[in-house]
Structures are given as structure tokens and as C-alpha cells.
Design an enzyme around this catalytic site. Sequence first.
Site, PDB file in Angstrom:
ATOM      1  N   ASP A 192      44.033  48.729  41.246  1.00  0.00           N
ATOM      2  CA  ASP A 192      42.616  48.350  41.211  1.00  0.00           C
ATOM      3  C   ASP A 192      41.890  49.059  42.352  1.00  0.00           C
ATOM      4  O   ASP A 192      42.112  48.751  43.517  1.00  0.00           O
ATOM      5  CB  ASP A 192      42.478  46.835  41.351  1.00  0.00           C
ATOM      6  N   ARG A 225      38.498  49.294  42.588  1.00  0.00           N
ATOM      7  CA  ARG A 225      37.094  48.892  42.634  1.00  0.00           C
ATOM      8  C   ARG A 225      36.641  48.568  44.057  1.00  0.00           C
ATOM      9  O   ARG A 225      37.427  48.080  44.862  1.00  0.00           O
ATOM     10  CB  ARG A 225      36.861  47.696  41.709  1.00  0.00           C
TER      11      ARG A 225
END
Length: 200
Positions: free
Chosen positions: A126, A128
Site C-alpha cells: 500500500d 497511498r
Amino acid sequence: MSIRFIATAKLPTQWGEFSIHGFEEAVNGKEHVALAMGDVADGKPVLIRVHSECLTGDALFSQRCDCGPQLEAALAAISKEGRGVVLYLRQEGRGIGLMNKIRAYALQDKGADTVEANEQLGFGADLREYAICETMLEHLGIKKVRLLTNNPRKVKALEAHGIEVVERIALQTGRNPHNEGYLQTKQGKLGHLLDGDKPS
């Protein structure tokens, strides 16, 4: 992170009229938007959804994920309250981009799960980034939020950037036979809270 406000306009939707606020990152030109409804600058906690772009789920109705139903449920919840915000962040595929997301899908078709596919492509599970949320919410006059999410990491990320999360509200929708493995991986490997699980 340097992000500048561009413009605001009305955005009528099937859930009612929102105002759409455009922002641009100075470093890379990446564009993000906030959809706001009602008076969100009155100092009271605001119902928000921080939603990372998912073209396949949000616009093309893919059932490989639960993103599209989550976005719609968030807009419906905000409409019901008459007040709230969706921060729509342009970070497709948990930050790897659309073409790499399609490559990851191809690996999943061969048996990899969503985390393994990202890692086989040389990315983290991830990638983000949520620093931009601070500036976007500050522009809207929001200091305290009620966050629509199943992801406790998102709560911690916002709090790390000075945003007070007074409540986490589960957003469990969109489960189907095509995304059962995907949701199990998000729960098992990424810590998402599903089926009423509570944070430990």
C-alpha cells in the site's frame, strides 16, 4: 506536502447537490477533489470518506473490489445527514497507478492475491499517501472528522497529520463472489476491519 486550491463549482448528483473543490499537487501536478455538502466549517465533527481513485470500481463497475459500492454508500450517508465530505484522491491501485493495477490484475488471474501481485511488480502492499488530506480539510475549515472506513491504518495516517478522528464508522458494502478473496486479503494482510471486527 504542497498542494494548491484551484476552484470550486456546484456538482449536482443523484444524492443531492455537492460543491466540488479542485486541488493540485505542486510537485507532480496530480489532481484531487473534495465533494462537500452542507456547512462543514461550523467546528463540529464532519462525516468524511477518504476515497482513493479506483477507475475500475468507481466508473467501470468492476466487482473485483468493493470500491464503487463504498463510494456510493459514502455519498448516500453524507446526503442522508445533509452534511459531509468525500476526499477523492488520485492514487489508483493503492498508489501504483492504473496500468500497473491492470498488470496486478493479470497476476491475480494466475493465483496471486492483491498484496502478492503488488509485491511481484516491485511495489509495496500500500503506497497511498494521506498528507494532502490535511491541506484539503484545512481549506474546508474542518478540524474534526467522523471517518467512514474499514481501514485502521487510514485513521492513524490522518491522526499523524493533525486531523482529529473522533469516530470510525464501518463502511461494509459491495461484497460479492468475485471479491471474496480480495476482501479476505485486505482483512488478513492489510488489517481492514470487516464483519464487525473491532480494533485491538
